[in-house]
Scaffold this active site. Structure first.
Site, PDB file in Angstrom:
ATOM      1  CD  GLU A 284      15.464  70.821  77.168  1.00  0.00           C
ATOM      2  OE1 GLU A 284      15.085  69.713  77.593  1.00  0.00           O
ATOM      3  OE2 GLU A 284      14.822  71.873  77.325  1.00  0.00           O
TER       4      GLU A 284
ATOM      5  NE  ARG B 294       1.914  75.862  71.989  1.00  0.00           N
ATOM      6  CZ  ARG B 294       1.955  77.201  71.844  1.00  0.00           C
ATOM      7  NH1 ARG B 294       0.894  77.863  71.467  1.00  0.00           N
ATOM      8  NH2 ARG B 294       3.070  77.867  72.092  1.00  0.00           N
TER       9      ARG B 294
ATOM     10  CB  CYS C  48      14.144  73.950  70.488  1.00  0.00           C
ATOM     11  SG  CYS C  48      14.289  75.742  70.424  1.00  0.00           S
TER      12      CYS C  48
ATOM     13  CG  HIS D 253      14.628  75.114  75.695  1.00  0.00           C
ATOM     14  ND1 HIS D 253      14.217  73.814  75.450  1.00  0.00           N
ATOM     15  CD2 HIS D 253      14.228  75.843  74.614  1.00  0.00           C
ATOM     16  CE1 HIS D 253      13.610  73.772  74.267  1.00  0.00           C
ATOM     17  NE2 HIS D 253      13.603  74.991  73.742  1.00  0.00           N
TER      18      HIS D 253
HETATM   19  N1  PCA Z   1      12.487  78.166  70.681  1.00  0.00           N
HETATM   20  C1  PCA Z   1      11.603  77.267  69.957  1.00  0.00           C
HETATM   21  C2  PCA Z   1      12.104  77.266  68.540  1.00  0.00           C
HETATM   22  C3  PCA Z   1      13.069  78.391  68.430  1.00  0.00           C
HETATM   23  C4  PCA Z   1      13.304  78.829  69.822  1.00  0.00           C
HETATM   24  O1  PCA Z   1      14.113  79.691  70.178  1.00  0.00           O
HETATM   25  C5  PCA Z   1      11.492  75.902  70.601  1.00  0.00           C
HETATM   26  O2  PCA Z   1      11.677  75.790  71.832  1.00  0.00           O
HETATM   27  O3  PCA Z   1      11.230  74.924  69.918  1.00  0.00           O
END
Ligand code: PCA
Length: 216
Positions: free
Chosen positions: A80, A90, A143, A167
């Site tokens: 990111e 959501r 996140c 991610h």
């Molecule tokens: N993914 C979520 C929150 C926790 C996770 O592992 C997100 O992308 O916000």
């Protein structure tokens, strides 16, 4: 010895596990050069996740933090680039909260950029045969909230620490419960990818000047 802090999240959204914690826990206690990895699990809850992160930052005083989270539906390891000052959930978090259109830090800047060399990290991952890309949105859920809070804490606390967010896709067993065509990545590849990303970050104090942009 310098410390690298890895964070993963607890499961959310009805999943029995979260691949981010399953991956980073395997690296806890490992050494990369003269750095020691510490991995911690954070709550998937607005506010709480940040409180826990701040405790871990104070405890470990890391020189590098890579926060990791599940991004179901993505096919690549996504480094990111930017965290935005916005919560817009959501679904409810694990504490039942569902903030909509609220700032993470009142009067905070609209966004923070990662201070990790994400182009070099993506290049190293692809070189190793793992699909990876720069991402320009960490979403608006827990996140992004954690990523923004991490960067704010580093700046406000004047910490000598670089920070960023990765991610990761679903594990195959998770994708098997989703509609056909949902992408996934095996846990060994994800663990290997996190290690490669960390090594690239340690080897590049400055990022490579290569494009990671998109036209749309
Ligand atoms: N993914 C979520 C929150 C926790 C996770 O592992 C997100 O992308 O916000």
């Amino acid at each position: 010895m310098k410390t690298i802090l890895l964070t993963g999240f607890e499961p959310f959204g009805g999943e029995p596990l979260n691949p981010s914690w399953e991956a980073v826990r395997q690296l806890d206690g490992q050494r990369r050069g003269d750095h020691l990895i510490r991995a911690v699990q954070l709550s998937c809850a607005f506010g709480q996740a940040l409180t826990e992160l701040k405790t871990e930052l104070a405890r470990h005083q890391p020189v590098l933090v890579l926060a990791v989270g599940q991004a179901g539906g993505r096919s690549e390891l996504s480094l990111e680039r930017v965290a935005i000052n916005l919560d817009d959930a959501r679904i409810s978090d694990n504490a039942g909260a569902q903030p909509i259109d609220s700032s993470i830090v009142a009067e905070g800047p609209a966004a923070y950029f990662t201070t990790l060399p994400i182009k070099a990290m993506v290049a190293a991952l692809r070189e190793a045969g793992l699909p990876a890309a720069v991402s320009h949105s960490a979403g608006t859920y827990v996140c992004n909230h954690l990523f923004y809070g991490l960067m704010h804490e580093i700046v406000q606390g004047e910490l000598r620490c670089r920070g960023g967010f990765l991610h990761i896709p679903y594990l195959p067993e998770q994708a098997a419960r989703q509609p056909a065509g949902t992408p996934s990545m095996g846990l060994p590849q994800i663990v290997q990818g996190v290690g490669i990303a960390l090594d690239a970050a340690l080897h590049h104090e400055r990022d490579l000047v290569i494009s990671g942009g998109t036209t749309h």
